[in-house]
Design a protein around this motif. Sequence first.
Motif, PDB file in Angstrom:
ATOM      1  N   THR A   5     109.154  53.205  62.926  1.00 40.05           N
ATOM      2  CA  THR A   5     108.465  54.189  62.100  1.00 40.05           C
ATOM      3  C   THR A   5     107.621  53.451  61.073  1.00 40.05           C
ATOM      4  N   TYR A   6     106.372  53.812  60.988  1.00 45.66           N
ATOM      5  CA  TYR A   6     105.454  53.183  60.045  1.00 45.66           C
ATOM      6  C   TYR A   6     105.067  54.170  58.957  1.00 45.66           C
ATOM      7  N   GLY A   7     104.850  53.644  57.762  1.00 44.77           N
ATOM      8  CA  GLY A   7     104.343  54.456  56.669  1.00 44.77           C
ATOM      9  C   GLY A   7     102.831  54.592  56.779  1.00 44.77           C
ATOM     10  N   ILE A   8     102.264  55.419  55.951  1.00 44.92           N
ATOM     11  CA  ILE A   8     100.817  55.619  55.939  1.00 44.92           C
ATOM     12  C   ILE A   8     100.139  54.286  55.653  1.00 44.92           C
ATOM     13  N   GLY A   9      99.176  53.928  56.480  1.00 43.71           N
ATOM     14  CA  GLY A   9      98.435  52.683  56.305  1.00 43.71           C
ATOM     15  C   GLY A   9      99.107  51.470  56.913  1.00 43.71           C
ATOM     16  N   GLU A  10     100.233  51.653  57.594  1.00 39.89           N
ATOM     17  CA  GLU A  10     100.978  50.527  58.169  1.00 39.89           C
ATOM     18  C   GLU A  10     100.945  50.594  59.691  1.00 39.89           C
ATOM     19  N   GLY A  11     101.284  49.483  60.308  1.00 38.34           N
ATOM     20  CA  GLY A  11     101.428  49.428  61.755  1.00 38.34           C
ATOM     21  C   GLY A  11     100.158  48.997  62.453  1.00 38.34           C
ATOM     22  N   PRO A  12     100.289  48.747  63.738  1.00 38.15           N
ATOM     23  CA  PRO A  12      99.122  48.330  64.506  1.00 38.15           C
ATOM     24  C   PRO A  12      98.137  49.486  64.651  1.00 38.15           C
ATOM     25  N   ALA A  13      96.895  49.153  64.890  1.00 39.74           N
ATOM     26  CA  ALA A  13      95.885  50.188  65.110  1.00 39.74           C
ATOM     27  C   ALA A  13      96.157  50.881  66.441  1.00 39.74           C
ATOM     28  N   THR A  14      95.900  52.151  66.472  1.00 40.37           N
ATOM     29  CA  THR A  14      96.039  52.913  67.701  1.00 40.37           C
ATOM     30  C   THR A  14      94.754  53.706  67.918  1.00 40.37           C
ATOM     31  N   ARG A  15      94.334  53.802  69.125  1.00 38.15           N
ATOM     32  CA  ARG A  15      93.102  54.509  69.447  1.00 38.15           C
ATOM     33  C   ARG A  15      93.390  56.005  69.521  1.00 38.15           C
ATOM     34  N   VAL A  16      92.562  56.793  68.830  1.00 35.23           N
ATOM     35  CA  VAL A  16      92.670  58.246  68.881  1.00 35.23           C
ATOM     36  C   VAL A  16      91.284  58.820  69.154  1.00 35.23           C
ATOM     37  N   SER A  17      91.270  60.010  69.659  1.00 33.97           N
ATOM     38  CA  SER A  17      90.009  60.705  69.886  1.00 33.97           C
ATOM     39  C   SER A  17      89.720  61.551  68.659  1.00 33.97           C
ATOM     40  N   LEU A  18      88.504  61.483  68.175  1.00 33.28           N
ATOM     41  CA  LEU A  18      88.128  62.208  66.962  1.00 33.28           C
ATOM     42  C   LEU A  18      86.794  62.879  67.193  1.00 33.28           C
ATOM     43  N   SER A  19      86.724  64.154  66.924  1.00 31.09           N
ATOM     44  CA  SER A  19      85.461  64.883  67.048  1.00 31.09           C
ATOM     45  C   SER A  19      84.954  65.208  65.654  1.00 31.09           C
ATOM     46  N   LEU A  20      83.704  64.822  65.393  1.00 33.65           N
ATOM     47  CA  LEU A  20      83.060  65.101  64.115  1.00 33.65           C
ATOM     48  C   LEU A  20      81.706  65.744  64.388  1.00 33.65           C
ATOM     49  N   PRO A  21      81.233  66.560  63.471  1.00 30.99           N
ATOM     50  CA  PRO A  21      79.859  67.026  63.615  1.00 30.99           C
ATOM     51  C   PRO A  21      78.918  65.811  63.629  1.00 30.99           C
ATOM     52  N   GLU A  22      77.881  65.862  64.449  1.00 31.03           N
ATOM     53  CA  GLU A  22      76.967  64.732  64.589  1.00 31.03           C
ATOM     54  C   GLU A  22      76.377  64.313  63.242  1.00 31.03           C
ATOM     55  N   GLY A  23      76.059  65.282  62.405  1.00 29.08           N
ATOM     56  CA  GLY A  23      75.494  64.949  61.087  1.00 29.08           C
ATOM     57  C   GLY A  23      76.457  64.135  60.239  1.00 29.08           C
ATOM     58  N   THR A  24      77.735  64.467  60.316  1.00 30.25           N
ATOM     59  CA  THR A  24      78.749  63.719  59.578  1.00 30.25           C
ATOM     60  C   THR A  24      78.873  62.305  60.125  1.00 30.25           C
ATOM     61  N   ALA A  25      78.913  62.177  61.444  1.00 31.36           N
ATOM     62  CA  ALA A  25      79.017  60.854  62.063  1.00 31.36           C
ATOM     63  C   ALA A  25      77.805  59.995  61.701  1.00 31.36           C
ATOM     64  N   GLU A  26      76.620  60.588  61.747  1.00 29.60           N
ATOM     65  CA  GLU A  26      75.402  59.835  61.401  1.00 29.60           C
ATOM     66  C   GLU A  26      75.414  59.421  59.935  1.00 29.60           C
ATOM     67  N   ALA A  27      75.909  60.290  59.062  1.00 29.80           N
ATOM     68  CA  ALA A  27      75.976  59.950  57.630  1.00 29.80           C
ATOM     69  C   ALA A  27      76.925  58.773  57.403  1.00 29.80           C
ATOM     70  N   ILE A  28      78.038  58.758  58.131  1.00 36.45           N
ATOM     71  CA  ILE A  28      78.986  57.643  58.007  1.00 36.45           C
ATOM     72  C   ILE A  28      78.334  56.361  58.503  1.00 36.45           C
ATOM     73  N   ARG A  29      77.719  56.411  59.693  1.00 33.04           N
ATOM     74  CA  ARG A  29      77.047  55.209  60.237  1.00 33.04           C
ATOM     75  C   ARG A  29      75.969  54.705  59.293  1.00 33.04           C
ATOM     76  N   ALA A  30      75.206  55.616  58.699  1.00 34.65           N
ATOM     77  CA  ALA A  30      74.136  55.215  57.778  1.00 34.65           C
ATOM     78  C   ALA A  30      74.702  54.547  56.525  1.00 34.65           C
ATOM     79  N   ARG A  31      75.861  55.006  56.101  1.00 32.54           N
ATOM     80  CA  ARG A  31      76.461  54.469  54.877  1.00 32.54           C
ATOM     81  C   ARG A  31      77.154  53.133  55.114  1.00 32.54           C
ATOM     82  N   VAL A  32      77.898  53.010  56.193  1.00 32.66           N
ATOM     83  CA  VAL A  32      78.741  51.811  56.375  1.00 32.66           C
ATOM     84  C   VAL A  32      78.408  50.996  57.615  1.00 32.66           C
ATOM     85  N   GLY A  33      77.574  51.524  58.483  1.00 32.30           N
ATOM     86  CA  GLY A  33      77.251  50.802  59.710  1.00 32.30           C
ATOM     87  C   GLY A  33      78.241  51.136  60.812  1.00 32.30           C
TER      88      GLY A  33
END
Length: 94
Positions: A5-33
């Motif tokens: 059992t891992y706490g929040i922010g702990e443990g190995p990375a795990t791949r998940v599927s995430l759906s975001l509005p395209e505008g939100t995804a583009e805003a994130i990419r524009a901000r952080v790459g």
Amino acid sequence: MSETTYGIGEGPATRVSLSLPEGTAEAIRARVGKREFSAFVTAAVERELRGQILDEYLADYEQRRGPLSPESQQAARRVFDEVFAEDGEWPAAS
């Protein structure tokens, strides 16, 4: 096989599927790459979980002890931030 059992922010990375509005995804990419997209989303989700945990704690406290003033709520948030920033640990989400 043991289940860890891992706490929040702990443990190995795990791949998940995430759906975001395209505008939100583009805003994130524009901000952080593109390369920092996952780190940005992870940090945002952890902040949201932290806020929900604190809100749950404050609601429980108020149910048992009565309402807190806005000033007391802000003081509780500052203490919560300081404690978890020092320890580097997060409580489990309920």
